[in-house]
Design a protein around this motif. Structure first.
Motif, PDB file in Angstrom:
ATOM      1  N   PRO A   1       0.786  -1.340  -0.081  1.00 14.72           N
ATOM      2  CA  PRO A   1      -0.151  -0.028  -0.084  1.00 14.72           C
ATOM      3  C   PRO A   1       0.761   1.367   0.027  1.00 14.72           C
ATOM      4  N   GLN A   2       0.400   2.341  -0.884  1.00  9.81           N
ATOM      5  CA  GLN A   2       1.180   3.372  -0.965  1.00  9.81           C
ATOM      6  C   GLN A   2       0.064   4.723  -1.018  1.00  9.81           C
ATOM      7  N   ILE A   3       0.854   5.880  -0.777  1.00  7.61           N
ATOM      8  CA  ILE A   3       0.096   7.033  -1.051  1.00  7.61           C
ATOM      9  C   ILE A   3       0.954   8.048  -1.769  1.00  7.61           C
TER      10      ILE A   3
ATOM     11  N   GLY B   1      -3.350  16.832  -6.733  1.00  9.85           N
ATOM     12  CA  GLY B   1      -4.365  15.604  -6.265  1.00  9.85           C
ATOM     13  C   GLY B   1      -3.554  14.727  -5.313  1.00  9.85           C
ATOM     14  N   ILE B   2      -4.300  13.547  -5.039  1.00 10.90           N
ATOM     15  CA  ILE B   2      -3.632  12.647  -4.025  1.00 10.90           C
ATOM     16  C   ILE B   2      -4.112  11.152  -4.659  1.00 10.90           C
ATOM     17  N   VAL B   3      -3.136  10.167  -4.507  1.00 12.94           N
ATOM     18  CA  VAL B   3      -3.515   8.869  -4.953  1.00 12.94           C
ATOM     19  C   VAL B   3      -3.172   7.848  -4.009  1.00 12.94           C
TER      20      VAL B   3
ATOM     21  N   PHE C   1      -4.131  -1.163  -7.948  1.00 12.10           N
ATOM     22  CA  PHE C   1      -5.230  -0.429  -7.924  1.00 12.10           C
ATOM     23  C   PHE C   1      -5.053   1.108  -7.372  1.00 12.10           C
ATOM     24  N   GLY C   2      -5.200   2.123  -7.880  1.00 11.90           N
ATOM     25  CA  GLY C   2      -5.104   3.507  -7.726  1.00 11.90           C
ATOM     26  C   GLY C   2      -6.259   4.409  -7.734  1.00 11.90           C
ATOM     27  N   TYR C   3      -6.619   5.163  -6.745  1.00  9.83           N
ATOM     28  CA  TYR C   3      -7.854   6.235  -6.961  1.00  9.83           C
ATOM     29  C   TYR C   3      -6.920   7.629  -6.956  1.00  9.83           C
TER      30      TYR C   3
ATOM     31  N   THR D   1      -9.991   6.581 -11.728  1.00 13.79           N
ATOM     32  CA  THR D   1      -9.661   5.043 -10.992  1.00 13.79           C
ATOM     33  C   THR D   1      -8.941   4.370 -12.101  1.00 13.79           C
ATOM     34  N   HIS D   2      -7.748   3.909 -11.633  1.00 14.33           N
ATOM     35  CA  HIS D   2      -6.809   3.054 -12.489  1.00 14.33           C
ATOM     36  C   HIS D   2      -6.422   1.736 -11.895  1.00 14.33           C
TER      37      HIS D   2
END
Length: 231
Positions: free
Chosen positions: A88-90, A111-113, A131-133, A151-152
């Motif tokens: 998990p990452q941000i 933005g933030i992802v 998965f990333g938003y 959403t990617h």
């Protein structure tokens, strides 16, 4: 967006878990994002836990028109089982794609992802799920403009014929998920096709080529090329 089949690039990124510090760089190209260099690194605190960081220079290609779009993030990698890791990452973005739909100024805090990568690397099997938003952090859209969110995600799974050669299938989906003036989500692309990968058996350089069809109506095909080096 992140990692493409990239950065998050290949399953070789965390192949040598016994090393305290790992670092990979890659050059990526596809017909949507254009050319985008990426890097990813990790530092091990224990046999099963690692601090991770990554970056994507989206501005090398299409992202040059999105305020020199740039992504940088941190996270942690956990070895869930032998050959299986969860990361998990941000990430945080600079540019103007999310905050104004490319209509406003290029800013830090575009933005933030939050994102998640799961890597699988066995003797004969390899795979990756991402998965990333992508959500806007600020609203810099002009009158009648809009912020954007995406959403990617992707999934690939392959057979390792040898330590040099592997092949498999790649599925990837990018969705325009909304925004301040976006009422319904829409598919940007939905790629499906095979990939082939060549890697130095002892670690280091690698190259992957993915291609196939785009399942979104009115779109045609896709192609993605990645080459890089793992230290």
């Amino acid at each position: 967006m992140a990692l493409v089949g990239g950065l998050m690039f290949t399953n070789g990124v965390f192949a040598q878990e016994e090393k305290q510090f790992n670092f990979s760089v890659a050059l990526n190209s596809d017909q949507f994002f254009g050319f985008y260099p990426t890097f990813q690194g990790s530092y091990g605190f224990s046999g099963k836990t690692r601090f991770t960081f990554y970056g994507i220079h989206w501005g090398g290609g299409t992202g040059a028109g999105w305020g020199n779009w740039t992504e940088f993030g941190v996270g942690a990698n956990f070895q869930a089982a032998k050959g299986l890791s969860i990361n998990p990452q941000i990430g945080f973005l600079g540019g103007n794609l999310l905050s104004s739909g490319t209509s406003g100024p290029a800013i830090f805090g575009d933005g933030i992802v939050p994102n998640l990568t799961v890597n699988l690397l066995k003797e004969k099997v390899e795979g990756q799920f991402y998965f990333g938003y992508y959500a806007p952090l600020r609203d810099e859209a002009p009158a009648n403009g809009t912020t954007l969110a995406y959403t990617h995600y992707w999934l690939n799974l392959g057979f390792r014929a040898s330590k040099f050669f592997s092949l498999g299938a790649h599925y990837e989906h990018l969705i325009n998920s909304g925004g301040s003036n976006v009422e319904t989500s829409t598919d940007v692309y939905q790629w499906l096709g095979p990939y082939v990968q060549f890697s130095k058996p002892t670690g280091g350089p690698f190259a992957r080529f993915s291609f196939g069809t785009d399942l979104v109506e009115a779109n045609d095909s896709f192609f993605k090329l990645t080459t890089g080096f793992s230290f």
